[in-house]
Design an enzyme around this catalytic site. Structure first.
Site, short mmCIF file in Angstrom:
data_model
loop_
_atom_site.label_atom_id
_atom_site.label_comp_id
_atom_site.label_asym_id
_atom_site.label_seq_id
_atom_site.Cartn_x
_atom_site.Cartn_y
_atom_site.Cartn_z
N THR A 1 16.33 45.99 37.97
CA THR A 1 14.96 45.95 38.46
C THR A 1 14.95 45.25 39.81
O THR A 1 15.56 44.18 39.96
CB THR A 1 14.07 45.20 37.45
OG1 THR A 1 14.13 45.91 36.20
CG2 THR A 1 12.63 45.13 37.93
N ASN B 1 11.99 41.97 29.50
CA ASN B 1 13.01 42.26 28.49
C ASN B 1 13.37 41.04 27.65
O ASN B 1 14.35 41.05 26.91
CB ASN B 1 14.28 42.82 29.15
CG ASN B 1 14.08 44.25 29.63
OD1 ASN B 1 13.18 44.94 29.17
ND2 ASN B 1 14.91 44.68 30.56
N ASP C 1 19.99 44.08 33.21
CA ASP C 1 18.56 44.24 33.50
C ASP C 1 17.75 43.09 32.90
O ASP C 1 16.71 43.31 32.28
CB ASP C 1 18.06 45.59 32.98
CG ASP C 1 16.69 45.98 33.56
OD1 ASP C 1 16.36 45.47 34.66
OD2 ASP C 1 15.98 46.77 32.93
N ASP D 1 16.26 45.34 24.97
CA ASP D 1 16.43 46.47 25.89
C ASP D 1 17.82 46.49 26.52
O ASP D 1 18.03 46.02 27.64
CB ASP D 1 15.35 46.46 26.97
CG ASP D 1 15.24 47.83 27.64
OD1 ASP D 1 16.17 48.64 27.50
OD2 ASP D 1 14.21 48.09 28.29
N LYS E 1 15.13 40.34 32.78
CA LYS E 1 13.85 40.07 33.43
C LYS E 1 12.89 39.64 32.34
O LYS E 1 13.14 39.89 31.14
CB LYS E 1 13.33 41.31 34.17
CG LYS E 1 13.19 42.55 33.29
CD LYS E 1 12.77 43.76 34.11
CE LYS E 1 12.71 45.02 33.24
NZ LYS E 1 12.31 46.21 34.02
#
Length: 295
Positions: free
Chosen positions: A171, A136, A131, A152, A133
């Site tokens: 995401t 994060n 994840d 995260d 991005k």
């Protein structure tokens, strides 16, 4: 530290953030004066998500890297889990991008270089973040040269040597095409996300975008994107070539973190990354080309 009294060691202060089943508060060590962020997980709110929490904790206990948020202590109570984390005060990289609009190539390459080194480290431990991005990616402080920190690990996965997964997660704008196809995927998904992040760093908007996720996912699975004029006219061919090696549909042809670190665009701005500064690798071969995989 099961059953240990957290309050005897830390003064708990203001709330720094709130999530779906946790909140983060400022904490100060009463004896040393050092400040930390304490993530307080409400067990009642994460029913059915226990394995996700356990994986995140297991990863945080395992990793030690300059560009990954650090876990200092763990406290468990019947109703709550307390993660005493390294405090970062620079905010999300997402907000920094919004404020700047975009980055120059030198700044972008330096950020990507740090992210790649951290991802190479994770992949060598058999961990995929899944994840990545800008939300994060945290900045260590508000100085002119902050560290970028990966955070995260709630959707992260610990892979065995040949393990692949078919769980759809991530995401929408950053997710790799193989995740959407649900045909099995591995650590390569993180490099696709880094390709998307690099694209955004350099122009301020994503390579794949639509308000309808069905249309967005079709764009991603097609793998077709553009370096639009005039926004990309002043950006170097080397930067574009770097992105082209990450936004590759076939994960077996996509750059690994180590290959990305050796790309001329990264080397030009950040120098050669020494092998001794990275985790060990195992070299594998497949029919299409020689390939270096991190385990």
């Amino acid at each position: 530290m099961e059953g240990t009294d957290l309050a005897s060691k830390y003064d708990i202060g203001d709330t720094l953030g709130v999530g779906a089943f946790s909140e983060v508060k400022l904490a100060t060590n009463k004896h040393t004066g050092e400040r930390y962020a304490i993530k307080i997980i409400d067990r009642a709110k994460c029913k059915g998500k226990e394995s996700m929490i356990d994986t995140e904790i297991k990863i945080l206990q395992q990793v030690r890297h300059d560009n990954i948020i650090q876990l200092h202590e763990l406290y468990k109570e019947e109703n709550r889990i307390y993660l005493v984390m390294e405090l970062v005060t620079g905010g999300e990289l997402f907000d920094d991008i919004v404020g700047r609009g975009k980055y120059g190539e030198r700044d972008a390459a330096n950020l990507v270089h740090k992210i790649l080194k951290a991802i190479d480290y994770l992949h060598c431990l058999g961990i995929a973040h899944r994840d990545l991005k800008p939300e994060n990616l945290l900045l260590s402080d508000k100085s002119a040269t902050p560290k970028v920190m990966i955070s995260d690990f709630g959707l992260s996965k610990i892979f065995n040597d040949e393990e692949v997964t078919k769980t759809a997660c991530g995401t929408p704008g950053y997710v790799a095409p193989e995740v959407l196809k649900r045909q099995g995927y591995g650590r390569e998904v993180d490099l696709w996300s880094i390709g998307v992040i690099t694209y955004i760093f350099l122009c301020g908007y994503p390579p794949f975008y639509h308000t309808n996720n069905v249309v967005l996912f079709k764009q991603i699975m097609s793998g077709k994107f553009e370096f639009d004029r005039p926004w990309w006219d002043s950006i170097s061919d080397a930067a574009k070539d770097f992105i082209r090696h990450l936004l590759v549909l076939d994960p077996q042809q996509r750059y690994t973190a180590r290959e990305a670190l050796a790309h001329p665009w990264i080397v030009h701005y950040c120098g050669v990354t020494r092998t001794e500064d990275l985790s060990p690798v195992i070299v594998k071969r497949n029919k299409s080309r020689r390939r270096t995989d991190t385990l």
